[in-house]
Write a protein that holds these residues in place. Structure first.
Motif, PDB file in Angstrom:
ATOM      1  N   VAL A   1       1.612   3.320   9.737  1.00  0.00           N
ATOM      2  CA  VAL A   1       0.477   2.516   9.076  1.00  0.00           C
ATOM      3  C   VAL A   1       0.873   1.135   8.841  1.00  0.00           C
ATOM      4  O   VAL A   1       1.885   1.134   8.017  1.00  0.00           O
ATOM      5  N   PRO A   2       0.269   0.103   9.126  1.00  0.00           N
ATOM      6  CA  PRO A   2       1.060  -1.485   8.736  1.00  0.00           C
ATOM      7  C   PRO A   2       0.652  -1.566   7.458  1.00  0.00           C
ATOM      8  O   PRO A   2       0.137  -0.969   6.715  1.00  0.00           O
ATOM      9  N   ASN A   3       1.939  -2.073   6.875  1.00  0.00           N
ATOM     10  CA  ASN A   3       2.057  -2.495   5.527  1.00  0.00           C
ATOM     11  C   ASN A   3       2.854  -3.737   5.208  1.00  0.00           C
ATOM     12  O   ASN A   3       3.235  -4.562   6.081  1.00  0.00           O
ATOM     13  N   THR A   4       2.895  -3.706   3.984  1.00  0.00           N
ATOM     14  CA  THR A   4       3.929  -5.070   3.592  1.00  0.00           C
ATOM     15  C   THR A   4       5.253  -4.654   2.591  1.00  0.00           C
ATOM     16  O   THR A   4       4.813  -3.889   1.683  1.00  0.00           O
ATOM     17  N   LEU A   5       6.276  -4.853   3.013  1.00  0.00           N
ATOM     18  CA  LEU A   5       7.550  -4.479   2.487  1.00  0.00           C
ATOM     19  C   LEU A   5       7.873  -5.724   1.362  1.00  0.00           C
ATOM     20  O   LEU A   5       7.870  -6.984   1.699  1.00  0.00           O
ATOM     21  N   ILE A   6       8.056  -5.293   0.007  1.00  0.00           N
ATOM     22  CA  ILE A   6       8.210  -6.137  -0.893  1.00  0.00           C
ATOM     23  C   ILE A   6       9.428  -6.069  -1.775  1.00  0.00           C
ATOM     24  O   ILE A   6       9.641  -4.976  -1.978  1.00  0.00           O
ATOM     25  N   CYS A   7      10.164  -7.044  -2.087  1.00  0.00           N
ATOM     26  CA  CYS A   7      11.349  -7.046  -2.670  1.00  0.00           C
ATOM     27  C   CYS A   7      11.391  -8.135  -3.844  1.00  0.00           C
ATOM     28  O   CYS A   7      11.188  -9.186  -3.651  1.00  0.00           O
TER      29      CYS A   7
ATOM     30  N   THR B   1       5.557  -1.962   9.796  1.00  0.00           N
ATOM     31  CA  THR B   1       4.986  -0.659  10.007  1.00  0.00           C
ATOM     32  C   THR B   1       5.897   0.394   9.796  1.00  0.00           C
ATOM     33  O   THR B   1       6.811   0.394  10.777  1.00  0.00           O
ATOM     34  N   PRO B   2       6.237   1.211   8.829  1.00  0.00           N
ATOM     35  CA  PRO B   2       7.364   2.217   8.625  1.00  0.00           C
ATOM     36  C   PRO B   2       7.211   3.347   9.816  1.00  0.00           C
ATOM     37  O   PRO B   2       6.213   3.677  10.349  1.00  0.00           O
ATOM     38  N   VAL B   3       8.399   3.513  10.251  1.00  0.00           N
ATOM     39  CA  VAL B   3       8.505   4.386  11.547  1.00  0.00           C
ATOM     40  C   VAL B   3       9.541   5.461  10.746  1.00  0.00           C
ATOM     41  O   VAL B   3      10.541   5.404  10.154  1.00  0.00           O
ATOM     42  N   ASP B   4       9.213   6.749  11.063  1.00  0.00           N
ATOM     43  CA  ASP B   4      10.113   7.969  10.584  1.00  0.00           C
ATOM     44  C   ASP B   4      11.489   7.996  11.307  1.00  0.00           C
ATOM     45  O   ASP B   4      11.625   7.505  12.411  1.00  0.00           O
ATOM     46  N   GLY B   5      12.302   7.949  10.313  1.00  0.00           N
ATOM     47  CA  GLY B   5      13.773   7.863  10.696  1.00  0.00           C
ATOM     48  C   GLY B   5      14.534   6.640  10.774  1.00  0.00           C
ATOM     49  O   GLY B   5      15.611   6.333  10.847  1.00  0.00           O
ATOM     50  N   LYS B   6      13.678   5.583  10.603  1.00  0.00           N
ATOM     51  CA  LYS B   6      14.022   4.003  10.088  1.00  0.00           C
ATOM     52  C   LYS B   6      14.367   4.014   8.704  1.00  0.00           C
ATOM     53  O   LYS B   6      13.744   4.496   7.839  1.00  0.00           O
ATOM     54  N   SER B   7      15.448   3.076   8.305  1.00  0.00           N
ATOM     55  CA  SER B   7      15.683   2.779   6.873  1.00  0.00           C
ATOM     56  C   SER B   7      15.182   1.361   6.701  1.00  0.00           C
ATOM     57  O   SER B   7      15.302   0.539   7.414  1.00  0.00           O
ATOM     58  N   TYR B   8      14.573   1.180   5.499  1.00  0.00           N
ATOM     59  CA  TYR B   8      14.018  -0.188   5.106  1.00  0.00           C
ATOM     60  C   TYR B   8      14.563  -0.587   3.697  1.00  0.00           C
ATOM     61  O   TYR B   8      14.617   0.207   2.711  1.00  0.00           O
TER      62      TYR B   8
ATOM     63  N   ASN C   1       0.741  -1.224  -0.148  1.00  0.00           N
ATOM     64  CA  ASN C   1      -0.004   0.002  -0.031  1.00  0.00           C
ATOM     65  C   ASN C   1       0.903   1.206   0.013  1.00  0.00           C
ATOM     66  O   ASN C   1       2.151   0.992   0.316  1.00  0.00           O
ATOM     67  N   PRO C   2       0.303   2.386  -0.384  1.00  0.00           N
ATOM     68  CA  PRO C   2       0.910   3.502  -0.153  1.00  0.00           C
ATOM     69  C   PRO C   2       1.753   3.622   1.248  1.00  0.00           C
ATOM     70  O   PRO C   2       1.287   3.436   2.129  1.00  0.00           O
ATOM     71  N   GLY C   3       3.296   3.970   1.110  1.00  0.00           N
ATOM     72  CA  GLY C   3       4.059   4.065   2.350  1.00  0.00           C
ATOM     73  C   GLY C   3       3.698   5.347   3.285  1.00  0.00           C
ATOM     74  O   GLY C   3       3.972   6.444   2.808  1.00  0.00           O
ATOM     75  N   LYS C   4       3.193   5.073   4.299  1.00  0.00           N
ATOM     76  CA  LYS C   4       2.935   6.113   5.250  1.00  0.00           C
ATOM     77  C   LYS C   4       3.400   5.706   6.665  1.00  0.00           C
ATOM     78  O   LYS C   4       3.208   4.495   7.052  1.00  0.00           O
ATOM     79  N   TYR C   5       3.984   6.555   7.211  1.00  0.00           N
ATOM     80  CA  TYR C   5       4.390   6.213   8.787  1.00  0.00           C
ATOM     81  C   TYR C   5       3.371   5.868   9.561  1.00  0.00           C
ATOM     82  O   TYR C   5       2.600   6.548   9.760  1.00  0.00           O
TER      83      TYR C   5
END
Length: 116
Positions: free
Chosen positions: A38-44, A90-97, A32-36
């Protein structure tokens, strides 16, 4: 005898395959659109590579994210392979993925960017 014959047949098939080295194409994105916050799924998603000697690691601030899921290794008629790895996050501001891809002896890291 059957095992020996299977190994010989496999060897002949592999010799006939175009074994040209192809570097992977890598896409890192979220379901889904990446928003800090908000639970999501990281895909590579890694595609277009040959040979299939590859590993994918999903990281948060350089540390592997636990419990990822990986698709089965698949290939196209051209013998180029593709593979996808996903993990809930769940993206967190200041963290890198990031997605770290090792193909043969080459290791590259690709960064996810939020939709801000």
């Amino acid at each position: 005898m059957k095992c020996f014959l299977a190994v010989v047949v496999l060897g002949v098939v592999l010799l006939g395959v175009n074994s040209k080295l192809s570097s992977p194409k890598v896409e890192v994105y979220s379901r889904n659109p990446g928003k800090y916050g908000v639970p999501n799924t990281l895909i590579c998603h890694v595609s277009g590579f040959h040979p299939p000697d590859i590993s994918i690691t999903l990281l948060q601030d350089g540390v592997e994210i636990p419990d990822p899921k990986q698709s089965d290794l698949a290939f196209e008629q051209s013998w180029q392979f593709h593979l996808t790895k996903t993990v809930p996050f769940t993206p967190v501001d200041g963290k890198s993925y990031t997605c770290k891809v090792r193909h043969m002896q080459t290791v590259k890291t690709y960064t996810w960017e939020p939709d801000m």
